[in-house]
Design a protein around this motif. Sequence first.
Motif, PDB file in Angstrom:
ATOM      1  N   GLU A 120       2.898  46.703  46.730  1.00 48.69           N
ATOM      2  CA  GLU A 120       2.441  45.960  45.556  1.00 48.69           C
ATOM      3  C   GLU A 120       1.244  45.077  45.903  1.00 48.69           C
ATOM      4  OE1 GLU A 120       5.681  43.782  43.947  1.00 48.69           O
ATOM      5  OE2 GLU A 120       6.860  45.552  43.426  1.00 48.69           O
ATOM      6  N   MET A 124      -2.433  45.295  44.474  1.00 46.56           N
ATOM      7  CA  MET A 124      -3.062  44.110  43.888  1.00 46.56           C
ATOM      8  C   MET A 124      -4.421  43.853  44.529  1.00 46.56           C
ATOM      9  SD  MET A 124       0.190  41.510  43.550  1.00 46.56           S
ATOM     10  CE  MET A 124      -0.895  40.131  43.190  1.00 46.56           C
ATOM     11  N   ASP A 127      -6.818  46.371  43.247  1.00 45.61           N
ATOM     12  CA  ASP A 127      -7.234  46.028  41.887  1.00 45.61           C
ATOM     13  C   ASP A 127      -8.240  44.883  41.894  1.00 45.61           C
ATOM     14  OD1 ASP A 127      -5.528  47.971  40.976  1.00 45.61           O
ATOM     15  OD2 ASP A 127      -3.908  46.590  40.447  1.00 45.61           O
TER      16      ASP A 127
END
Length: 236
Positions: A120, A124, A127
């Motif tokens: 995750e 992140m 992103d």
Amino acid sequence: MSPVFGHGRLRLYLLKLLEESPRHGYEVIRLLQDRFLGVYSPSPGTIYPRLARLEEEGLVTHEVVDGKKVFTISDRGRAELNARLDELAELEEEISDSVRDIAREVKEDVRETVKSLREELTQMARDVRQGTRHEERQARNDHREAWREQKDEWKRQKSEWKRQSGEWKDDWKRIWASGFTGEGSSAGDDRLGQMLAEFVEEVRRDAAGSRVGEETLATAQDALYDAARRIRDTLR
């Protein structure tokens, strides 16, 4: 109840805990919960009735301390415990195996959780980088657009400057033409023309080294018209 404690096994383990030290019911519950890493936590409805039954059988006794029943193993209870040492050893081994299994499962769960968290966080970060690149591209595009607009503004100012320079030249010519009459005016015209040419050239050099905005142009225009008026009045 945990499958480790088969028929009569929890009763035996309670005797072991009380043989170690006198304890009240809540302490027994907490010890079992800690022993099984929090996975198995017997309820008061499981522990207190069994302690009461052990007392009925004469295996434990109790005394009230600070409002709590503190249970202590009796001689009869200790005798039963000693008679079942082999069974107790087997139970201890089963509990240790069970705890190791629990620890392994917890470790695996933690590993999976950490792996999931790492994925995750990686996503992140990806992103964020993509978002940053997009923002950087947008910033570059905005910068290029602002630069194009500035260049267009400079071109417009340059064109305006040329236009106004032409008007100023016409004004100087009119001042020059109207300022001299009669004999000897030719020499004066030449000298005045040279002065005006030098003045215009000096102003043009100064203007070329700076960005001339609307406010600057307006101020310069007022100053030039005022100078033209004063020169015209002087030459009359």
